[in-house]
Design a protein around this motif. Structure first.
Motif, PDB file in Angstrom:
ATOM      1  N   GLU A 333      14.500   8.618   2.773  1.00  0.00           N
ATOM      2  CA  GLU A 333      14.317   7.486   3.678  1.00  0.00           C
ATOM      3  C   GLU A 333      12.967   7.541   4.357  1.00  0.00           C
ATOM      4  O   GLU A 333      12.296   6.527   4.530  1.00  0.00           O
ATOM      5  N   ILE A 334      12.583   8.752   4.720  1.00  0.00           N
ATOM      6  CA  ILE A 334      11.325   8.890   5.454  1.00  0.00           C
ATOM      7  C   ILE A 334      10.151   8.409   4.600  1.00  0.00           C
ATOM      8  O   ILE A 334       9.217   7.773   5.089  1.00  0.00           O
ATOM      9  N   LEU A 335      10.232   8.711   3.316  1.00  0.00           N
ATOM     10  CA  LEU A 335       9.179   8.254   2.416  1.00  0.00           C
ATOM     11  C   LEU A 335       9.218   6.753   2.219  1.00  0.00           C
ATOM     12  O   LEU A 335       8.183   6.088   2.177  1.00  0.00           O
ATOM     13  N   ALA A 336      10.423   6.232   2.119  1.00  0.00           N
ATOM     14  CA  ALA A 336      10.570   4.787   1.963  1.00  0.00           C
ATOM     15  C   ALA A 336       9.955   4.094   3.173  1.00  0.00           C
ATOM     16  O   ALA A 336       9.211   3.126   3.051  1.00  0.00           O
ATOM     17  N   GLU A 337      10.253   4.659   4.350  1.00  0.00           N
ATOM     18  CA  GLU A 337       9.717   4.079   5.582  1.00  0.00           C
ATOM     19  C   GLU A 337       8.192   4.120   5.578  1.00  0.00           C
ATOM     20  O   GLU A 337       7.528   3.152   5.939  1.00  0.00           O
ATOM     21  N   GLN A 338       7.649   5.252   5.156  1.00  0.00           N
ATOM     22  CA  GLN A 338       6.199   5.374   5.149  1.00  0.00           C
ATOM     23  C   GLN A 338       5.556   4.397   4.164  1.00  0.00           C
ATOM     24  O   GLN A 338       4.556   3.766   4.474  1.00  0.00           O
ATOM     25  N   HIS A 339       6.159   4.302   2.990  1.00  0.00           N
ATOM     26  CA  HIS A 339       5.654   3.328   2.014  1.00  0.00           C
ATOM     27  C   HIS A 339       5.688   1.928   2.614  1.00  0.00           C
ATOM     28  O   HIS A 339       4.760   1.145   2.456  1.00  0.00           O
ATOM     29  N   TYR A 340       6.787   1.658   3.281  1.00  0.00           N
ATOM     30  CA  TYR A 340       6.944   0.334   3.875  1.00  0.00           C
ATOM     31  C   TYR A 340       5.799   0.042   4.844  1.00  0.00           C
ATOM     32  O   TYR A 340       5.141  -0.995   4.768  1.00  0.00           O
ATOM     33  N   LEU A 341       5.560   1.009   5.740  1.00  0.00           N
ATOM     34  CA  LEU A 341       4.514   0.796   6.742  1.00  0.00           C
ATOM     35  C   LEU A 341       3.154   0.601   6.097  1.00  0.00           C
ATOM     36  O   LEU A 341       2.412  -0.312   6.431  1.00  0.00           O
ATOM     37  N   ASN A 342       2.826   1.467   5.150  1.00  0.00           N
ATOM     38  CA  ASN A 342       1.522   1.371   4.475  1.00  0.00           C
ATOM     39  C   ASN A 342       1.367   0.049   3.737  1.00  0.00           C
ATOM     40  O   ASN A 342       0.337  -0.608   3.831  1.00  0.00           O
ATOM     41  N   ILE A 343       2.390  -0.290   3.015  1.00  0.00           N
ATOM     42  CA  ILE A 343       2.297  -1.478   2.167  1.00  0.00           C
ATOM     43  C   ILE A 343       2.302  -2.745   3.016  1.00  0.00           C
ATOM     44  O   ILE A 343       1.528  -3.669   2.785  1.00  0.00           O
ATOM     45  N   TYR A 344       3.144  -2.724   4.024  1.00  0.00           N
ATOM     46  CA  TYR A 344       3.201  -3.875   4.922  1.00  0.00           C
ATOM     47  C   TYR A 344       1.806  -4.154   5.489  1.00  0.00           C
ATOM     48  O   TYR A 344       1.321  -5.283   5.476  1.00  0.00           O
ATOM     49  N   ARG A 345       1.164  -3.080   5.951  1.00  0.00           N
ATOM     50  CA  ARG A 345      -0.175  -3.204   6.531  1.00  0.00           C
ATOM     51  C   ARG A 345      -1.165  -3.853   5.569  1.00  0.00           C
ATOM     52  O   ARG A 345      -1.993  -4.648   5.952  1.00  0.00           O
ATOM     53  N   LEU A 346      -1.034  -3.479   4.301  1.00  0.00           N
ATOM     54  CA  LEU A 346      -1.993  -3.973   3.315  1.00  0.00           C
ATOM     55  C   LEU A 346      -1.729  -5.396   2.834  1.00  0.00           C
ATOM     56  O   LEU A 346      -2.651  -6.117   2.494  1.00  0.00           O
ATOM     57  N   VAL A 347      -0.451  -5.777   2.768  1.00  0.00           N
ATOM     58  CA  VAL A 347      -0.192  -7.057   2.098  1.00  0.00           C
ATOM     59  C   VAL A 347       0.308  -8.185   2.996  1.00  0.00           C
ATOM     60  O   VAL A 347       0.402  -9.323   2.546  1.00  0.00           O
ATOM     61  N   ASP A 348       0.624  -7.843   4.250  1.00  0.00           N
ATOM     62  CA  ASP A 348       1.175  -8.873   5.119  1.00  0.00           C
ATOM     63  C   ASP A 348       0.231 -10.077   5.192  1.00  0.00           C
ATOM     64  O   ASP A 348       0.644 -11.224   5.107  1.00  0.00           O
ATOM     65  N   GLU A 349      -1.065  -9.770   5.314  1.00  0.00           N
ATOM     66  CA  GLU A 349      -2.067 -10.827   5.419  1.00  0.00           C
ATOM     67  C   GLU A 349      -2.164 -11.691   4.179  1.00  0.00           C
ATOM     68  O   GLU A 349      -2.679 -12.797   4.226  1.00  0.00           O
ATOM     69  N   LEU A 350      -1.716 -11.143   3.058  1.00  0.00           N
ATOM     70  CA  LEU A 350      -1.802 -11.898   1.807  1.00  0.00           C
ATOM     71  C   LEU A 350      -0.631 -12.861   1.669  1.00  0.00           C
ATOM     72  O   LEU A 350      -0.460 -13.511   0.649  1.00  0.00           O
ATOM     73  N   GLY A 351       0.221 -12.853   2.685  1.00  0.00           N
ATOM     74  CA  GLY A 351       1.372 -13.738   2.627  1.00  0.00           C
ATOM     75  C   GLY A 351       2.493 -13.203   1.744  1.00  0.00           C
ATOM     76  O   GLY A 351       3.389 -13.928   1.328  1.00  0.00           O
ATOM     77  N   ILE A 352       2.417 -11.911   1.471  1.00  0.00           N
ATOM     78  CA  ILE A 352       3.480 -11.297   0.653  1.00  0.00           C
ATOM     79  C   ILE A 352       4.538 -10.735   1.586  1.00  0.00           C
ATOM     80  O   ILE A 352       4.219 -10.046   2.560  1.00  0.00           O
ATOM     81  N   LYS A 353       5.809 -11.018   1.292  1.00  0.00           N
ATOM     82  CA  LYS A 353       6.858 -10.563   2.195  1.00  0.00           C
ATOM     83  C   LYS A 353       7.459  -9.257   1.679  1.00  0.00           C
ATOM     84  O   LYS A 353       7.948  -9.176   0.553  1.00  0.00           O
ATOM     85  N   VAL A 354       7.423  -8.239   2.543  1.00  0.00           N
ATOM     86  CA  VAL A 354       7.943  -6.919   2.199  1.00  0.00           C
ATOM     87  C   VAL A 354       9.118  -6.622   3.107  1.00  0.00           C
ATOM     88  O   VAL A 354       9.085  -6.958   4.284  1.00  0.00           O
TER      89      VAL A 354
END
Ligand code: ADP
Ligand code: MG
Length: 696
Positions: A333-354
């Motif tokens: 879970e901890i890794l999933a959470e970290q991936h989530y945070l990293n990826i969210y940061r990178l793609v939120d602006e692109l209008g991609i929903k994570v």
């Protein structure tokens, strides 16, 4: 085998009644076929029985003689029972001793003819005479045939109480006598020829009762010309299954992505770094796969820190561009959470929903996944098992999972999805194992680390040298760096003397009263863990005490020291993984392997490998060498059939030939229609698991 020897019960064998059959069952022999393939674990050359007077001290020898005395001796001190046997062969007397096995008294009678095999010793008291400690023995009664027990290379089987080696040997011999001609060779003739393999019945006979003159060493190592044939069969069946699996996938219909590259370009322009050549190459391989109309099944292997996450994200974005959803599954879970945070940061602006989907998430986003609002779902491996409904799942990325084996992947497809699959692992898998564990996958390696990484300095310390370790912590934290301290378990159990992380934290608080010390472990709620992790990342914690939950993926560039407590209890590959958490920034990092007494020379040598090598592949091979394949990767858990004779490491060359032949055969005859017996045999080998391979 034409007549299925599996269907022949053991009672058909001379000398096996219901009682014996039960005992045989205990060693795993259920039928004639099992008996034929119940291979000796060792061989003894009895074509060379020595006269006692000619024995050489220190050598393993076999003698035969008559029992002249058999006595149980009790030593007053330590209450040790010694059973002593004297035998005479007409040239001299030999004494055999067994310690603390008083029941041995019942085994032997004065006057019995027996055979002993053991290391020859001098009598410790007189310094002369001949002795053996705990020799192997066999009682030679004169009314049974001796030609299979003596004057030849003799097979030694593992047996069970109530069933001796000699009886087992007789049973196997009878099986061979009766059924040898029933054995059918299912391997195509030309394959046997090309690989210089002998006939199966010849090999099965000789693997039990080798022809005189066969090299005993090769027999004992399981690599004699006879073993070779039997091992080949197993490896061939294994690879044949994988070849079919792979072939079926190429005729399966998958998604043919046709991305515009628009989002991807945007993402790349936002990255603070340039992709390495290796990353570019591997991503292109993925892209080529994704564009093909067949489903992708690719394994990405790359050492810790080589930058796999970004590659996965690029693939996921490509799917997004084409209107498909992606799922990223992490082992914890901890890794999933970290991936989530990293990826969210990178793609939120692109209008991609994570979205994140772990047990810690309160309002599970099931409906927005089902209605297609979410583009990328990040969770743990449970994600796929729970059968969450996607609107349009196009890509599944499985992160850091070498145990997500052949069977699990087959299951994934059974769930009626037919998405592209990308498996990523930082655990370097020696090629030997990869051919089997991932034999059905395409394979890419990221063999380059991002530039400007300073190699981690690794040092092995003993517990007595702790002071130096504290000094290092002190000087690094003074520079503003952070420290990981990793413990093998979380709570002290009564029986073991492991220093638990909780106690460790308290100790560190005493030693470094001015530093902020945090703890993180697997029993915390995901939310608590995330809080701690983000505190550590933000520099609000100087020393993070943890169990191995930080093993993979966690990324804190300012952490430059990792202390691994009880390093001797970890596998090398695991240590390498842990070490990958540091050395992620531009500062020099240190990995301290703290070894606790008593540590043997061997264990120390093993740890020293870590000082010298930072090459995950090399470390993995050493690890494999030390621990063997079963433990190394849990091959059992991979769901692959058990191998009785072959060893995928030892028989690597044979494995390669078997793989080549299997894939070649499937290329021209994908469903093995030309060899019905082979096909049947194959299905037996995979015991119904082939079913899973069928397309949904
Ligand atoms: P792993 O392959 O172990 O999963 P990650 O994907 O977590 O590695 O990447 C490790 C770190 O390296 C991350 O901080 C990531 O942003 C960074 N990184 C990835 N690729 C590059 C690159 N080409 N150049 C510099 N840094 C990179
Ligand atoms: Mg990773």
């Amino acid at each position: 085998m034409a007549k299925n020897l599996r269907d022949f019960p053991l009672q058909y064998i001379k000398g096996v009644g219901p009682e014996r059959a039960k005992l045989l069952l205990r060693v795993g022999i259920k039928n004639i076929k099992d008996a034929l393939y119940f291979l000796p674990y060792r061989y003894e050359d009895r074509s060379n029985i020595k006269k006692i007077c000619d024995l050489t001290y220190g050598k393993l020898e076999t003698v035969s003689g008559t029992i002249i005395s058999a006595e149980l001796i009790k030593t007053p001190r330590k209450r040790l029972h010694i059973f002593e046997l004297l035998i005479n062969d007409g040239t001299a007397i030999l004494k055999a001793k067994w310690f603390n096995q008083p029941y041995m008294k019942k085994v032997f009678k004065k006057g019995d003819q027996i055979l002993l095999c053991g290391i020859v010793k001098r009598n410790s008291y007189y310094g002369t005479g001949f002795e053996m400690d705990n020799p192997e023995y066999e009682i030679l009664s004169d009314n049974t045939e001796t030609h299979i027990h003596l004057n030849r290379i003799v097979p030694i089987y593992s047996v069970t109480k109530g069933l001796g080696v000699r009886q087992m040997r007789t049973i196997i011999f009878n099986v061979l006598e009766t059924y040898l001609n029933e054995i059918e060779d299912v391997i195509p003739e030309d394959i046997l020829k090309r690989n210089g393999l002998r006939r199966l019945n010849e090999c099965l006979y000789n693997v039990h009762f080798p022809e005189t003159g066969t090299d005993i060493d090769s027999l004992n190592k399981g690599v004699s010309k006879y073993h070779r044939r039997i091992s080949f069969d197993e490896l061939f069946m294994l690879q044949l299954g994988l070849a079919i699996l792979k072939k079926r996938k190429t005729i399966e219909k998958g998604i043919s992505f046709s991305p515009s590259g628009r989002l991807l370009k945007y993402l790349l322009s936002r990255l603070p770094f340039q992709l390495t050549d290796a990353q570019n190459r591997v991503f292109n391989e993925i892209l080529t796969d994704m564009k093909k109309p067949q489903p992708m099944n690719r394994l990405i292997q790359g050492d810790v820190g080589c930058g796999k996450t970004i590659i996965a994200l690029m693939a996921m974005i490509t799917a997004t561009e084409c209107g498909y959803q992606s799922a990223l599954m992490a082992p914890t879970e901890i890794l999933a959470e970290q991936h989530y945070l990293n990826i969210y940061r990178l793609v939120d602006e692109l209008g991609i929903k994570v979205c994140l989907l772990t047990s810690g998430v309160k309002d599970k986003p099931f409906d927005i996944i089902a209605n297609g609002e979410v583009n990328i779902v990040i969770g743990t491996h449970a994600l796929i098992q729970e059968g969450i409904k996607f609107k349009k799942l196009g890509l599944v990325v499985i992160d850091e999972q070498h145990r997500f084996g052949v069977m699990q992947r087959a299951l994934l497809r059974k769930k009626a999805y037919n998405p592209d699959v990308l498996v990523m692992t930082a655990t370097p898998i020696p090629r030997t194992l990869a051919l089997t564990l991932y034999g059905d996958l395409d394979y890419s390696i990221i063999d380059e680390l991002p530039p400007k990484r300073m190699p981690v300095k690794t040092l092995v310390f003993r517990e007595s040298e702790k002071k130096a370790v504290y000094n290092l912590i002190y000087s690094e934290t003074k520079k503003g760096r952070q420290v990981y301290v990793v413990y093998p378990v979380i709570e002290e159990s009564e029986k073991t003397d492991l220093r638990s992380a909780t106690l460790g934290k308290e100790a560190f608080e005493k030693i470094f009263p001015s530093l902020k010390i945090g703890i993180i472990h697997g029993r915390m709620k995901p939310q608590e863990r995330e809080e701690i992790m983000s505190k550590f990342k933000n520099g609000d914690i100087d020393i993070l005490v943890s169990t191995t939950v930080i093993e993979v993926g966690v990324d804190v560039p300012n952490a430059t020291v990792m202390i691994i407590i009880h390093a001797e209890r970890f596998g090398l590959s695991q240590l390498h993984q842990l070490r990958g958490r540091i050395g992620r920034g531009s500062h020099q990092s240190y990995c301290i392997l703290l070894a606790y007494e008593p540590i043997g020379e061997e264990a120390l040598r093993r740890l020293k490998i870590m000082e010298k090598s930072s090459d995950g592949f090399k470390i993995a091979e050493e690890d494999l060498d030390i621990r063997g394949p079963g433990e190394f990767f849990g091959t059992r858990q991979s769901g692959l059939p058990d191998l009785k004779s072959a060893n995928i490491i030892r028989d690597y060359q044979l494995l390669k030939s078997a793989r080549y032949e299997a894939f070649k055969l499937i290329e021209t005859d994908p469903e093995i229609q030309n060899y019905p017996l082979l096909k049947k045999s194959l299905e037996n080998f995979w015991k119904g698991k082939m079913e899973l391979f069928k397309t949904a």
